[in-house]
Structure formats: C-alpha cells, structure tokens
Design an enzyme around this catalytic site. Structure first.
Site, PDB file in Angstrom:
ATOM      1  CG  ASP A   8      -1.673   1.227   1.433  1.00 20.11           C
ATOM      2  OD1 ASP A   8      -2.392   1.601   0.489  1.00 20.11           O
ATOM      3  OD2 ASP A   8      -1.565   1.868   2.505  1.00 20.11           O
ATOM      4  CG  ASP A  10      -2.020   7.469   0.150  1.00 21.58           C
ATOM      5  OD1 ASP A  10      -1.119   8.234  -0.191  1.00 21.58           O
ATOM      6  OD2 ASP A  10      -3.054   7.279  -0.517  1.00 21.58           O
ATOM      7  N   GLY A  45      -7.398   3.664   3.221  1.00 23.38           N
ATOM      8  CA  GLY A  45      -7.601   2.606   2.239  1.00 23.38           C
ATOM      9  C   GLY A  45      -8.917   2.698   1.484  1.00 23.38           C
ATOM     10  NE  ARG A  48     -10.042  11.553  -5.212  1.00 27.16           N
ATOM     11  CZ  ARG A  48      -9.570  11.768  -6.431  1.00 27.16           C
ATOM     12  NH1 ARG A  48     -10.235  12.542  -7.271  1.00 27.16           N
ATOM     13  NH2 ARG A  48      -8.428  11.229  -6.827  1.00 27.16           N
ATOM     14  CB  SER A 115      -4.079   6.889  -4.108  1.00 26.04           C
ATOM     15  OG  SER A 115      -3.919   8.205  -4.575  1.00 26.04           O
ATOM     16  CG  ASN A 117      -4.105  12.114  -6.393  1.00 20.76           C
ATOM     17  OD1 ASN A 117      -4.110  12.842  -7.388  1.00 20.76           O
ATOM     18  ND2 ASN A 117      -5.087  12.128  -5.508  1.00 20.76           N
ATOM     19  CG  ASP A 169      -1.921   2.595   6.395  1.00 20.87           C
ATOM     20  OD1 ASP A 169      -2.259   2.132   5.282  1.00 20.87           O
ATOM     21  OD2 ASP A 169      -2.219   3.745   6.758  1.00 20.87           O
TER      22      ASP A 169
HETATM   23  C1  BG6 Z   1      -5.888   5.507  -0.137  1.00 23.11           C
HETATM   24  C2  BG6 Z   1      -6.012   6.344   1.116  1.00 23.11           C
HETATM   25  O1  BG6 Z   1      -4.559   5.133  -0.337  1.00 23.11           O
HETATM   26  O2  BG6 Z   1      -6.322   6.239  -1.278  1.00 23.11           O
HETATM   27  C3  BG6 Z   1      -7.442   6.842   1.258  1.00 23.11           C
HETATM   28  O3  BG6 Z   1      -5.659   5.556   2.248  1.00 23.11           O
HETATM   29  C4  BG6 Z   1      -7.841   7.605  -0.005  1.00 23.11           C
HETATM   30  O4  BG6 Z   1      -7.522   7.676   2.395  1.00 23.11           O
HETATM   31  C5  BG6 Z   1      -7.679   6.696  -1.223  1.00 23.11           C
HETATM   32  O5  BG6 Z   1      -9.185   8.046   0.086  1.00 23.11           O
HETATM   33  C6  BG6 Z   1      -8.017   7.383  -2.531  1.00 23.11           C
HETATM   34  O6  BG6 Z   1      -7.066   8.389  -2.780  1.00 23.11           O
HETATM   35  P1  BG6 Z   1      -7.140   9.466  -3.936  1.00 23.11           P
HETATM   36  O7  BG6 Z   1      -5.729  10.008  -3.988  1.00 23.11           O
HETATM   37  O8  BG6 Z   1      -7.501   8.746  -5.211  1.00 23.11           O
HETATM   38  O9  BG6 Z   1      -8.146  10.458  -3.560  1.00 23.11           O
HETATM   39 MG    MG Z   2      -2.788   3.165   3.504  1.00 21.05          MG
END
Ligand code: BG6
Ligand code: MG
Length: 209
Positions: A8, A10, A45, A48, A115, A117, A169
């Site tokens: 993972d 974040d 995890g 969004r 994510s 991102n 995590d």
């Molecule tokens: C996960 C985070 O890795 O990504 C979450 O733990 C988050 O908190 C999710 O909501 C989605 O992320 P993003 O960057 O696509 O908004």
């Molecule tokens: Mg995480």
C-alpha cells in the site's frame, strides 16, 4: 516461499495520510461537519467517494450527486497542492534501504493503492524505480476492502496471491488482502487489527519476516 511484496502507498511507504487528513478537514470545517483523527482512521484505504460519504454521514445535510462530485474535486485539488510540494526526501531512509535490500534478495515489488494520485506521488518522490508493477485507483472498479487492487498487482507481476505478501496500514486493506488469499503484514493501525497475519512495528521489520 514468497516471491513478492505488494505495498500500500499512503501510510505505508509515505506519510501522505497526513495530507489526506488536512484536505478532508478543510472541507469538513467549511461544511460544519466534525472531523478528527479517529474519523480519519476510518478513511484509510477507502476510495475518495466512499471517504466523502463517511464524512457527510457525520453531518445533517444531504447533497446532490453533483454537489458531492464538486466536494470530492475540491478536496482533491487541495490534496494535490500538498503532493506537489513533496520531494524524494519525504521518503525515509528506512523505507528506501528496506526496499533496496528486498530487491537485492530477489523479491519482486509492487504497489497496490486505492489512490488515483499514485503516479504523481511516485513521480514527486522518485520511487517508481523500486517497483516492477503498479496497481492503483486508476485500474480498478472496486476499492478496498475488495481485493481487486491486490489481485491486479499479482497479475501484473505474473504471480499467484499465495506467493505475495501484502503490506498495509489500513483495516480495509488487510480485509482486501485476506479476501484475495494473500499473507498480510500490518503496520501502524493495522498492526493492532485481529485479521492481520504478521504485525510489524517499523518498516525495516519486513526484513525479518
Ligand atoms: C488511499 C487512502 O490510499 O487512497 C485513502 O488511504 C484515499 O484515504 C484513497 O481516500 C483514494 O485516494 P485518492 O488520492 O484517489 O483520492
Ligand atoms: Mg494506507
């Protein structure tokens, strides 16, 4: 015998979870919704839009789908301004040397993150070079606790789930790893979760598994 680690992102490889918190907090404050670290832990995890639904459920107002999409966009805009300020120095030496050592031992390494991102984070921190495969929010239709993101990572590596550790995590991430048939390694909040197969205290403990 395990052949790979799926990480993972974040909260495991980097501390972007604090940026998620700040960006959601700004939105929640604007909407008059109470939001603290305990609520934030429930967002780990989680995708969004699912995160937004959890936050809005703590307020009393209801919003249209268009308003919700705008809220998610507003949060993401602020979150990305934090990400753009990241540099390679945001990745600890402990994480870098552990990844280097795992590669030296012949393990294949992948990312398994909800994510969207992920590409920006890997680029800003100069981490892409460690990974043989990246599975993230851009290639899945179901977020954790669904196992899709990890199953895709294993598929990209050409391996079966039993051959891979998943390092997480988040409880949602451990649930996803278990559902996919992976051996789960839990750090941070996930180290105290009953479903975690192998809790670790600090990232370098991975080298002792
Ligand atoms: C996960 C985070 O890795 O990504 C979450 O733990 C988050 O908190 C999710 O909501 C989605 O992320 P993003 O960057 O696509 O908004
Ligand atoms: Mg995480």
């Amino acid at each position: 015998m395990k052949k790979a680690f799926i990480f993972d992102l974040d909260g495991v490889l980097c501390f972007t979870d604090k940026y998620h918190f700040r960006a959601w907090k700004a939105l929640a404050d604007r909407l008059g919704i109470p939001f603290d670290e305990n609520v934030n832990d429930r967002l780990r995890g989680v995708s969004r839009m699912a995160s937004l639904e959890i936050i809005l459920s703590l307020g009393s107002a209801s919003y249209s789908e268009e308003e919700k999409a705008a809220f998610a966009e507003e949060k993401n805009e602020l979150y990305r301004t934090f990400l753009k300020g990241m540099t390679p120095s945001d990745i600890t030496q402990e994480v870098r040397s552990t990844l280097d050592e795992l590669r030296r031992r012949g393990y294949r390494l992948a990312i398994g993150s909800s994510s969207k991102n992920t590409p920006l984070i890997l680029e800003r921190t100069d981490m892409a070079k460690y990974f043989d495969a990246v599975s993230d929010g851009n290639n899945i239709t179901h977020s954790k606790p669904d196992p899709e993101v990890f199953l895709k990572a294993a598929e990209f590596l050409g391996l079966r789930p039993e051959e891979c550790y998943v390092v997480e995590d988040a409880e949602a991430g451990i649930d996803a790893g278990c559902a996919g048939g992976f051996t789960t390694v839990g750090i941070g909040p996930a180290a105290h979760y009953a479903k975690t197969d192998m809790p670790i205290r600090t990232f370098a403990d991975i080298l002792q598994l």
